[in-house]
Design a protein around this motif. Structure first.
Motif, PDB file in Angstrom:
ATOM      1  N   VAL A   1       2.123   0.450 -11.692  1.00 30.51           N
ATOM      2  CA  VAL A   1       2.538  -0.399 -10.571  1.00 30.51           C
ATOM      3  C   VAL A   1       1.834  -1.754 -10.640  1.00 30.51           C
ATOM      4  O   VAL A   1       2.449  -2.804 -10.424  1.00 30.51           O
ATOM      5  CB  VAL A   1       2.235   0.292  -9.220  1.00 30.51           C
ATOM      6  CG1 VAL A   1       2.518  -0.665  -8.062  1.00 30.51           C
ATOM      7  CG2 VAL A   1       3.071   1.551  -9.065  1.00 30.51           C
ATOM      8  N   LEU A   2       0.532  -1.743 -10.955  1.00 29.27           N
ATOM      9  CA  LEU A   2      -0.213  -2.990 -11.089  1.00 29.27           C
ATOM     10  C   LEU A   2       0.404  -3.871 -12.170  1.00 29.27           C
ATOM     11  O   LEU A   2       0.506  -5.097 -12.008  1.00 29.27           O
ATOM     12  CB  LEU A   2      -1.674  -2.695 -11.442  1.00 29.27           C
ATOM     13  CG  LEU A   2      -2.518  -1.951 -10.407  1.00 29.27           C
ATOM     14  CD1 LEU A   2      -3.894  -1.620 -11.004  1.00 29.27           C
ATOM     15  CD2 LEU A   2      -2.681  -2.762  -9.141  1.00 29.27           C
TER      16      LEU A   2
ATOM     17  N   ASN B   1      -0.319   4.491 -10.999  1.00 32.36           N
ATOM     18  CA  ASN B   1      -0.669   3.340 -10.181  1.00 32.36           C
ATOM     19  C   ASN B   1      -1.054   2.133 -11.025  1.00 32.36           C
ATOM     20  O   ASN B   1      -0.844   0.988 -10.619  1.00 32.36           O
ATOM     21  CB  ASN B   1      -1.805   3.708  -9.227  1.00 32.36           C
ATOM     22  CG  ASN B   1      -1.356   4.717  -8.189  1.00 32.36           C
ATOM     23  OD1 ASN B   1      -1.369   5.917  -8.433  1.00 32.36           O
ATOM     24  ND2 ASN B   1      -0.947   4.245  -7.028  1.00 32.36           N
TER      25      ASN B   1
ATOM     26  N   LEU C   1      -5.041  -1.414  -2.708  1.00 38.04           N
ATOM     27  CA  LEU C   1      -5.442  -0.066  -3.113  1.00 38.04           C
ATOM     28  C   LEU C   1      -6.218   0.621  -1.998  1.00 38.04           C
ATOM     29  O   LEU C   1      -6.030   1.820  -1.731  1.00 38.04           O
ATOM     30  CB  LEU C   1      -6.279  -0.125  -4.387  1.00 38.04           C
ATOM     31  CG  LEU C   1      -5.569  -0.177  -5.754  1.00 38.04           C
ATOM     32  CD1 LEU C   1      -4.658   1.013  -5.945  1.00 38.04           C
ATOM     33  CD2 LEU C   1      -4.806  -1.461  -5.947  1.00 38.04           C
TER      34      LEU C   1
ATOM     35  N   GLN D   1       3.707   1.474  -1.327  1.00 35.70           N
ATOM     36  CA  GLN D   1       4.240   1.566  -2.678  1.00 35.70           C
ATOM     37  C   GLN D   1       3.302   2.366  -3.575  1.00 35.70           C
ATOM     38  O   GLN D   1       3.727   3.262  -4.320  1.00 35.70           O
ATOM     39  CB  GLN D   1       4.447   0.156  -3.245  1.00 35.70           C
ATOM     40  CG  GLN D   1       5.007   0.118  -4.656  1.00 35.70           C
ATOM     41  CD  GLN D   1       5.420  -1.287  -5.044  1.00 35.70           C
ATOM     42  OE1 GLN D   1       6.603  -1.555  -5.227  1.00 35.70           O
ATOM     43  NE2 GLN D   1       4.475  -2.197  -5.171  1.00 35.70           N
ATOM     44  N   HIS D   2       2.011   2.069  -3.514  1.00 30.74           N
ATOM     45  CA  HIS D   2       1.025   2.819  -4.301  1.00 30.74           C
ATOM     46  C   HIS D   2       0.915   4.259  -3.814  1.00 30.74           C
ATOM     47  O   HIS D   2       0.767   5.186  -4.614  1.00 30.74           O
ATOM     48  CB  HIS D   2      -0.345   2.140  -4.222  1.00 30.74           C
ATOM     49  CG  HIS D   2      -0.549   1.066  -5.236  1.00 30.74           C
ATOM     50  ND1 HIS D   2      -0.799   1.336  -6.570  1.00 30.74           N
ATOM     51  CD2 HIS D   2      -0.509  -0.282  -5.137  1.00 30.74           C
ATOM     52  CE1 HIS D   2      -0.925   0.206  -7.234  1.00 30.74           C
ATOM     53  NE2 HIS D   2      -0.748  -0.796  -6.383  1.00 30.74           N
TER      54      HIS D   2
ATOM     55  N   TYR E   1      -6.609   3.538  -8.243  1.00 28.94           N
ATOM     56  CA  TYR E   1      -6.387   4.609  -7.267  1.00 28.94           C
ATOM     57  C   TYR E   1      -6.697   5.939  -7.942  1.00 28.94           C
ATOM     58  O   TYR E   1      -6.299   6.168  -9.083  1.00 28.94           O
ATOM     59  CB  TYR E   1      -4.946   4.617  -6.745  1.00 28.94           C
ATOM     60  CG  TYR E   1      -4.810   5.512  -5.530  1.00 28.94           C
ATOM     61  CD1 TYR E   1      -4.925   4.986  -4.257  1.00 28.94           C
ATOM     62  CD2 TYR E   1      -4.627   6.884  -5.676  1.00 28.94           C
ATOM     63  CE1 TYR E   1      -4.853   5.810  -3.137  1.00 28.94           C
ATOM     64  CE2 TYR E   1      -4.559   7.709  -4.565  1.00 28.94           C
ATOM     65  CZ  TYR E   1      -4.671   7.172  -3.301  1.00 28.94           C
ATOM     66  OH  TYR E   1      -4.611   7.993  -2.206  1.00 28.94           O
TER      67      TYR E   1
ATOM     68  N   THR F   1       3.843   6.208  -5.080  1.00 34.83           N
ATOM     69  CA  THR F   1       3.802   6.341  -6.529  1.00 34.83           C
ATOM     70  C   THR F   1       2.880   7.477  -6.955  1.00 34.83           C
ATOM     71  O   THR F   1       3.200   8.263  -7.841  1.00 34.83           O
ATOM     72  CB  THR F   1       3.325   5.026  -7.178  1.00 34.83           C
ATOM     73  OG1 THR F   1       4.243   3.983  -6.837  1.00 34.83           O
ATOM     74  CG2 THR F   1       3.271   5.161  -8.691  1.00 34.83           C
TER      75      THR F   1
ATOM     76  N   SER G   1       0.829  -1.205   0.000  1.00 35.41           N
ATOM     77  CA  SER G   1       0.000   0.000   0.000  1.00 35.41           C
ATOM     78  C   SER G   1       0.862   1.253   0.000  1.00 35.41           C
ATOM     79  O   SER G   1       0.560   2.232  -0.689  1.00 35.41           O
ATOM     80  CB  SER G   1      -0.932   0.004   1.224  1.00 35.41           C
ATOM     81  OG  SER G   1      -1.889  -1.027   1.126  1.00 35.41           O
TER      82      SER G   1
ATOM     83  N   ALA H   1      -3.829   1.795   0.586  1.00 40.38           N
ATOM     84  CA  ALA H   1      -3.149   3.029   0.169  1.00 40.38           C
ATOM     85  C   ALA H   1      -4.044   4.239   0.400  1.00 40.38           C
ATOM     86  O   ALA H   1      -3.578   5.306   0.835  1.00 40.38           O
ATOM     87  CB  ALA H   1      -2.757   2.932  -1.309  1.00 40.38           C
TER      88      ALA H   1
ATOM     89  N   THR I   1     -10.866   7.509  -3.471  1.00 44.86           N
ATOM     90  CA  THR I   1     -10.557   6.134  -3.864  1.00 44.86           C
ATOM     91  C   THR I   1     -11.452   5.139  -3.138  1.00 44.86           C
ATOM     92  O   THR I   1     -11.958   4.185  -3.739  1.00 44.86           O
ATOM     93  CB  THR I   1      -9.079   5.813  -3.571  1.00 44.86           C
ATOM     94  OG1 THR I   1      -8.241   6.686  -4.341  1.00 44.86           O
ATOM     95  CG2 THR I   1      -8.745   4.367  -3.928  1.00 44.86           C
TER      96      THR I   1
END
Length: 426
Positions: free
Chosen positions: A306-307, A303, A318, A29-30, A74, A33, A27, A321, A60
């Motif tokens: 990232v996925l 994001n 998500l 990480q997102h 996101y 980002t 989370s 995050a 979100t």
């Protein structure tokens, strides 16, 4: 809620739940980002970044709830509204209230369009947006952002900086290494590791603003502005007229992002939960953002990147995050640390993320076996790519259509008017 289909190519599919520590890292990480772009918008237009962080998190969660937790997306601050918001914030008689009312209006437009689609269905999407249009449009989503990444990697307050380039490239190289050679949990968070490594490198280069972190309070309330609740309510019709048309621009971006997510997750979100539901979720998220005084929100290509890289599509990640974004909007110190992440670090990460999005568009073209020996296909793709990446702008008063939205419009028109074969091919 169970999913009838599971994508075995995903490390964590949509309804897969990571353990707490794993989920926390994923989370974050997102969060990292999207952070640079989400707070960059309010910084440019003069809105409190903490409010934007809060509104992105709440938006979100609203989106995930509205779509039945079926779509891993996101939502962050939208760049499309920057010119209008900047003009409104520069007017002392407009300011936060005008921007909030504009965001409220764009959300209502999304909701109205979603109701129309619910009534007439979404079968028309395949005819309006076939692979020959969607593929190049998705490529434009990634490549259209490429110049932003390059500028962030090179320019320090308008001046060319070799330090910035060094930080961006080192961040890029380390992120590639993390992505390719790490295993286990560390192999799932290459973007986060890249950002942390880039931040440490930036400290060594002396380009991190430490004073701002030291000066920040541990607890601070976001500068929330709720529209329509002033002692003497004022309706800003200019904000409505300026921002409402932009909703149709961001809708094309919305459809493009859903198309990418369809490809990544091997699902068809246009059918389940349906385009009407995804637009409704986006619209409600924009209204929610407006109600706390934040800029309008939209799904984030970063994001989605990232996925694609991590193959972790869990909505729990998500949602985590989003929750972290809301919490951190009240933690001044942590917000200051994240806000201090230098542009070249985000740029180094973006070189991968934006490229992955563009490559997803190419994959759509390849998977659908689009024949570029046909002049029709060649022309449609060529026009979309050059108009979208080149940033062609069409202005008419306060209405403005540019970049990806204009390229999509041209692609749709050409798809309908061009014959299947040129006269020379008949």
């Amino acid at each position: 809620m169970e999913q009838e289909f599971r994508n075995n190519d995903a490390v964590l599919d949509i309804m897969d739940k990571p353990n707490f520590l794993q989920g926390l890292g994923l989370s974050f990480q997102h969060l990292f980002t999207m952070f640079g772009a989400t707070v960059l918008v309010p910084i440019i237009v003069g809105i409190d970044p903490s409010v934007a962080l809060m509104s992105s998190g709440i938006g979100t969660l609203v989106y995930l709830f509205t779509t039945g937790a079926k779509i891993p997306a996101y939502l962050g601050s939208s760049f499309a509204f920057i010119p209008a918001m900047k003009l409104l914030m520069s007017n002392p008689e407009a300011g936060y209230g005008a921007v909030a009312q504009g965001a409220f209006t764009t959300g209502l437009i999304y909701i109205l369009v979603s109701l129309v689609i619910k009534k007439i269905g979404s079968d028309w999407i395949g005819r309006v947006l076939p692979p020959i249009v969607v593929g190049p449009v998705v490529m434009v989503i990634g490549l259209g952002l490429a110049s932003n990444a390059a500028q962030n990697a090179m320019m320090d307050n308008g001046n060319y900086s070799i330090k910035y380039i060094a930080v961006a490239l080192l961040t890029l190289v380390l992120t590639i290494i993390f992505n390719m050679f790490l295993k286990g949990f560390l192999g799932l968070i290459p973007i986060l590791l890249g950002i942390v490594s880039g931040y440490i490198i930036s400290l060594g280069f002396g380009i991190v603003d430490i004073q701002a972190i030291e000066a920040a309070q541990w607890f601070s309330l976001p500068d929330i502005h709720i529209p329509f609740l002033q002692y003497r309510p004022v309706f800003h019709w200019n904000a409505v007229l300026m921002m409402a048309p932009i909703a149709f621009v961001t809708m094309t971006e919305h459809v493009g992002h859903i198309s990418v997510l369809n490809k990544l997750t091997k699902r068809n979100f246009f059918e389940n939960p349906g385009l009407d539901r995804t637009l409704l979720g986006d619209g409600l998220a924009q209204i929610t953002a407006g109600l706390v005084g934040g800029p309008p929100v939209t799904s984030y290509g970063e994001n989605i990147g990232v996925l694609a890289i991590t193959r972790i599509h869990s909505v729990f990640v998500l949602g985590g995050a989003a929750a972290l974004a809301i919490i951190l909007s009240f933690v001044g110190k942590v917000s200051a640390v994240i806000l201090s992440i230098p542009g070249p670090v985000i740029a180094g990460i973006s070189f991968i993320l934006f490229g992955v999005i563009a490559s997803s568009g190419m994959k759509i073209i390849i998977d659908n076996k689009i024949d570029f020996d046909q002049k029709r296909n060649l022309i449609i793709a060529s026009v979309i790519l050059v108009i979208g990446i080149g940033g062609l702008v069409l202005k008419a008063g306060t209405f403005e259509l540019e970049g990806m939205a204009l390229a999509t419009l041209f692609g749709i028109i050409l798809n309908f008017v061009l014959p299947q074969k040129a006269a020379s091919e008949a």
